[in-house]
Design a protein around this motif. Sequence first.
Motif, PDB file in Angstrom:
ATOM      1  N   LEU A 273       3.221  -8.998   5.537  1.00 11.16           N
ATOM      2  CA  LEU A 273       3.608  -7.681   6.023  1.00 11.16           C
ATOM      3  C   LEU A 273       4.946  -7.251   5.431  1.00 11.16           C
ATOM      4  N   GLN A 274       5.139  -5.963   5.328  1.00 11.55           N
ATOM      5  CA  GLN A 274       6.395  -5.375   4.878  1.00 11.55           C
ATOM      6  C   GLN A 274       6.939  -4.521   6.008  1.00 11.55           C
ATOM      7  N   TYR A 275       8.184  -4.773   6.403  1.00  8.54           N
ATOM      8  CA  TYR A 275       8.777  -4.107   7.560  1.00  8.54           C
ATOM      9  C   TYR A 275       9.722  -2.999   7.096  1.00  8.54           C
TER      10      TYR A 275
ATOM     11  N   VAL B 116       3.548  -2.556   7.334  1.00  5.55           N
ATOM     12  CA  VAL B 116       2.410  -2.268   6.436  1.00  5.55           C
ATOM     13  C   VAL B 116       2.157  -3.513   5.601  1.00  5.55           C
ATOM     14  N   ASP B 117       1.013  -3.558   4.944  1.00  3.79           N
ATOM     15  CA  ASP B 117       0.683  -4.716   4.119  1.00  3.79           C
ATOM     16  C   ASP B 117       1.646  -4.845   2.939  1.00  3.79           C
TER      17      ASP B 117
END
Length: 427
Positions: free
Chosen positions: A229-231, A423-424
Amino acid sequence: MMTVDNNPVAGSLKPNSPLLALEKKIQAAGISCEWTTSWDESALLQIDIASGRSSRAVLISEEDAPTCLEMDFAKIRALGEYEAFDALEENPSIEVALTATSGPTHRLVERIPGWVTATPEENLRTKAQGSVTITGTRGEDWSAEISSPSKRFSVFCSFGPVTLKLKGRQLRTYPEALTFLESAGNAILFELDLKYGVSFTFRRMRPVGPMRFGRRTHQNASAPTLPKLQYAAEPLSLYRYARSAVGMPLLEFLAYYQVLEYYFSRYSQRDLLDKLRNELRDPNFRADDERQLSRILRITRQPGRGYGDERSQLKATVRYSVSEDAISDFFSANPEVLGYFSAKRQAIAGLEPVDPKRKKGDLADLLCERIYEIRCRVVHTKEDGGGQVDSLLMPFSPEAESLRAENVLMRFLAQKVLIAGAVDLPA
């Protein structure tokens, strides 16, 4: 009170131990004391020193007992929540430990004009660092000194290289002494910062018992893997800022709140958009029907779930990001925090207990009401327009310290909101 005959701790001491003599002296003065042991099983005498309407326990070792035998404990009192003691003697003195907030203590004190560094011989003999005397120009009946801790103070409190001493002022009552320490002492520290750029604060007692909180996390035995995940960068930066706010519970709380606040606009409108979408998708919807258009207008104006004022936006964000079961599991895994939230007498006046097992209403809503109320009491730091003065949460107050438990929950919620907004991450 236990004696040598029926107390194994005292019984382990030699008959001529100064610690046994100190116990007799303390008992003769009508002061409460009891035996305990240190980490290495050495005998310690715990003495309850007066502190206003309560008392503060200090631990005396056999090594420090000879120094204590020279003291009159009936004329010594602890002050407030500080590592501070007041001596009601012929030459009265209040002494409080200082913590440097803008650099190493030994570097800061050397920047104060008049500071005299101790000689190597003095340092070796008494561990003295040096001193600076502060006097007035108006014929004041008191003076101040920043110097190494006195021998008496070192017995009560092993912390710190320097203390502030307020000398000469006769203060009969506990409130007078505490007020003088806070008003005169803080004024001295502020002007040292103002004139020389050296920042100190009074050392406070470390939280004990229920004031110590730490979230219990599941011990993950697996090796770390690359994230999937990307925060979002901004709220993640706020989260890391909150995690770095060690010893500053008010700042930590606000940083976690800002993590939640970052997503208000996203989740506060989600409910509204779903309702509008459902209305517009209805095959029977007609743009020339005033009754149906009025219904659309009512939807956009309603202060319902997830839409409206800040309180509603907070609820919408938490409700979307965290399930009811996840919140209940959090409290189950953190019984100390659960005990704090569900206590009949809350540490922060005016808050209602929250017990997941006996909740009256939606658990997320109850917690958000609590979070929002605390947020208002932290932010509204004015006498008029922001609530009563006594309802504010001021830095270093006992209520502010109790935010440590609130922050365990806030960290959990901030983590969940960050995950919900992620998001992914491209592989």
